[in-house]
Design an enzyme around this catalytic site. Structure first.
Site, PDB file in Angstrom:
ATOM      1  N   GLN A 145      16.507   8.062   6.413  1.00 48.90           N
ATOM      2  CA  GLN A 145      15.497   7.698   7.401  1.00 48.90           C
ATOM      3  C   GLN A 145      16.033   6.620   8.345  1.00 48.90           C
ATOM      4  OE1 GLN A 145      12.275   6.274   4.849  1.00 48.90           O
ATOM      5  NE2 GLN A 145      13.788   5.376   3.485  1.00 48.90           N
ATOM      6  N   TYR A 174      -1.948  -5.274   0.694  1.00 43.97           N
ATOM      7  CA  TYR A 174      -1.492  -3.920   0.367  1.00 43.97           C
ATOM      8  C   TYR A 174      -0.998  -3.879  -1.075  1.00 43.97           C
ATOM      9  CZ  TYR A 174       1.322   0.347   0.351  1.00 43.97           C
ATOM     10  OH  TYR A 174       1.851   1.580   0.027  1.00 43.97           O
ATOM     11  N   ASP A 198      10.533  -2.164  -0.712  1.00 42.79           N
ATOM     12  CA  ASP A 198      10.350  -3.499  -0.123  1.00 42.79           C
ATOM     13  C   ASP A 198      10.259  -4.578  -1.195  1.00 42.79           C
ATOM     14  OD1 ASP A 198       7.416  -3.748  -0.884  1.00 42.79           O
ATOM     15  OD2 ASP A 198       7.324  -1.991   0.404  1.00 42.79           O
ATOM     16  N   ASP A 252      16.585   9.619  -6.419  1.00 41.01           N
ATOM     17  CA  ASP A 252      15.480  10.508  -6.067  1.00 41.01           C
ATOM     18  C   ASP A 252      14.543  10.552  -7.277  1.00 41.01           C
ATOM     19  OD1 ASP A 252      13.796  12.582  -5.438  1.00 41.01           O
ATOM     20  OD2 ASP A 252      15.386  14.032  -5.031  1.00 41.01           O
ATOM     21  N   CYS A 253      13.264  10.321  -7.069  1.00 37.50           N
ATOM     22  CA  CYS A 253      12.360  10.211  -8.230  1.00 37.50           C
ATOM     23  C   CYS A 253      12.100  11.546  -8.937  1.00 37.50           C
ATOM     24  CB  CYS A 253      11.043   9.551  -7.827  1.00 37.50           C
ATOM     25  SG  CYS A 253       9.992  10.540  -6.748  1.00 37.50           S
ATOM     26  N   ASP A 273       4.283   4.404  -4.535  1.00 40.42           N
ATOM     27  CA  ASP A 273       4.371   3.669  -3.269  1.00 40.42           C
ATOM     28  C   ASP A 273       5.364   4.356  -2.325  1.00 40.42           C
ATOM     29  OD1 ASP A 273       3.837   1.551  -1.496  1.00 40.42           O
ATOM     30  OD2 ASP A 273       5.575   0.412  -2.218  1.00 40.42           O
ATOM     31  N   TYR A 348      -1.739  -3.295   9.573  1.00 42.72           N
ATOM     32  CA  TYR A 348      -1.991  -1.870   9.823  1.00 42.72           C
ATOM     33  C   TYR A 348      -2.901  -1.644  11.031  1.00 42.72           C
ATOM     34  CZ  TYR A 348       0.210  -0.158   5.514  1.00 42.72           C
ATOM     35  OH  TYR A 348       1.103   0.174   4.527  1.00 42.72           O
ATOM     36  N   GLU A 350      -5.765  -0.685  11.033  1.00 40.01           N
ATOM     37  CA  GLU A 350      -6.717   0.377  10.733  1.00 40.01           C
ATOM     38  C   GLU A 350      -7.033   0.276   9.243  1.00 40.01           C
ATOM     39  OE1 GLU A 350      -5.082   4.363  11.351  1.00 40.01           O
ATOM     40  OE2 GLU A 350      -3.076   3.633  10.941  1.00 40.01           O
TER      41      GLU A 350
END
Lengths: 360, 360
Positions: A145, A174, A198, A252-253, A273, A348, A350
């Protein structure tokens, strides 16, 4: 060099004739040495463009149904006070000419186009938002990404993955929400975190002394960037990939979850998450929903019978997406119950929905 | 009928020549039967306007320093899918032509101009925000201000005074913050509320059984509107102007405060919930800051020596205004101490500062 784009709109209660309005305004443009071109609109009112020095462009439209719009484009280095005066003069004159017929006058903050730091990050339901970002702190393309970290005066550093705001340093709300908003005790528990690069969940959770937290995140570059630039979120927890009560597996999960299912391993809590559309190296995802359901199904399979699964859902306005998500919950191989709550995450802009899911 | 205004911008790493870009794009406009006018820009690159049927207008600029901007205006009733296709075609073609030279592509949500319901309510520091309002529930001009209540999908009904967002039904956080965020007990206390016409503070506070709450709000029309349309905020508390432990006086707070000072009356808590620039019928305010200080001074005078004064400050980004406010606190006739905290109020879409003030 960015382009500033000003707008000034008069909404009217009845239509106006351009012949009674436009001539009064022309002198304002002429004073600024702008050259008028009148365009043929086939019955859609007056449309004039005015080109001036320094790359200035103004557009005046008297729409035939009772709306007057003005656009003004100039470069950032232009004499902004002079352009403010131009808009003030137009506003004053239009107020006078249209007196008694005005429903609304709207002069929006200028749209800044092509700036060094991008401040426009729309909501999930595609509404325009201008943030207060002032610096690009980090940008890199990982194999998975695009990763950006921007600085905001209000929110601290903001992690943006594939142009989607993920989390800011202000967003402890959050992390608390996806951990069950203080209703759970993680002391002595086995926890699995999917994503969470994060470090926010990990950092908050280790304070409660769980037995073991396993975190599975696919992207080492996200972890490295957050370790360096999101320290109000992750503290020092990402400085090492393992500690007394946690381990971070950069994987990779999906295959790891499959392995846990095979081994019969279970967790007291699974916290999903992952980004809204999870990234995978698996070839088998036919559709986003099928892939989401695959992860959900595997997660519920590794959940202890009395365990809990927490995840973020979507924006509160995305009612159809939320409905579809809840439909997936009914299609799992093991029946589940769920509840949701709406949370205000500072960066956010929102309202956001979080889910709690459990085995029935 | 509203005007939809689309933008599509390509930020480039180096300047491009319009001769190598524009000719490739013209066919896209011609296919839509749009008529080109090329404008003289005196060395500021290519500027073409294209006028089509149904009032459509497109502007293409190849700025000489490495920025390409496209504007597209159409009416709300137009064929939006067709216009999306036009923008898609331009984006695809530009990506091809500018390949290797693109720093950022930005296509913002359309700006909707002249709509029935106004959704653009900028932040205090003048950033552009598009809300999700879908209905004008109430509008009236009182003798003091313009009062609007708009409905939002996420925030419920939103009270807007003189085009400034005051409080939404979602904003219990605001009321809690201005009451000291749960750190105070109001049981058995004497409380004075300045403003507070939405009834939020009153409704929350009576639950704690204070001795007496006196609320001073100047505007009966705000109270009446909130009583009807902001019931998630005020419950039934505004249905009557007095109750067991409260009275609402519909009056200008300044003369009442003066009277209290003269009488030597004091309160355990004074909560200033006036609008950012308070409204008064007094003739003596020389400047906003002097008037603010007058109210502050009177409020501190009626405060019990061990009492507390709470108020909202300003947006966190308004550092200069916050600094000036804190300067006023040093100029009061009685020395005070203060603390502040930053709170996320859902409908504000910016971080907000709240103050606690006490007598030294």
């Amino acid at each position: 060099m960015a382009l500033r784009h000003y707008t000034l709109d008069f909404k009217l209660s009845t239509a106006v004739d351009s012949a009674t309005t436009v001539p009064h305004l022309l002198s304002i443009f002429h004073e600024q040495e702008m050259t008028e071109t009148v365009h043929e609109t086939n019955g859609h009112g007056y449309l004039g463009t005015f080109v001036g020095k320094n790359g200035r462009l103004a557009i005046l439209r008297v729409h035939s149904h009772g709306l007057v719009t003005v656009d003004l484009q100039c470069y950032e280095e232009d004499n902004i006070a002079q352009l403010d005066n131009l808009l003030n003069a137009l506003e004053t004159k239009l107020k006078m000419i249209l007196n008694g017929n005005i429903t609304r006058i709207k002069r929006l903050p200028a749209l800044v186009r092509g700036a060094e730091v991008d401040r426009y990050w729309p909501t999930t339901d595609d509404r325009l938002l201008e943030y207060d970002m002032d610096q690009l702190v980090y940008e890199e393309d990982s194999p998975y990404q695009n990763i950006k970290i921007l600085h905001s005066q209000q929110y601290g550093n903001v992690l943006i993955l594939d142009d989607d705001i993920n989390l800011a340093e202000s967003d402890l709300t959050y992390t608390q929400a996806i951990m069950g908003n203080g209703r759970e005790s993680y002391a002595g528990k086995e926890v699995l975190i999917l994503g969470g690069g994060d470090g926010g969940i990990l950092f908050e959770m280790v304070k409660q002394k769980p037995k073991m937290i396993t975190m599975l995140d696919i992207d080492q570059k996200v972890i490295d960037a957050c370790k360096k630039y999101m320290r109000r979120t992750c503290g020092n927890i990402l400085d090492s990939l393992e500690g007394d009560c946690y381990q971070i597996l950069v994987e990779d999960c999906v295959p790891v979850l499959r392995k846990y299912v095979q081994e019969g391993k279970t967790f007291d809590y699974v916290i999903n998450d992952l980004t809204a559309i999870p990234i995978s190296t698996e070839p088998e995802e036919d559709s986003t929903w099928e892939f989401l359901r695959l992860i959900l199904d595997l997660s519920i399979k590794v959940l202890h019978p009395s365990g809990k699964y927490f995840t973020q859902g979507n924006a509160q306005t995305m009612t159809e997406a939320l409905r579809l998500y809840e439909e997936q919950l009914k299609k799992l191989s093991c029946p589940v119950g769920f509840s949701k709550e709406v949370v205000c995450v500072p960066s956010y802009l929102e309202q956001w929905v979080f889910y709690s899911v459990w085995k029935k």
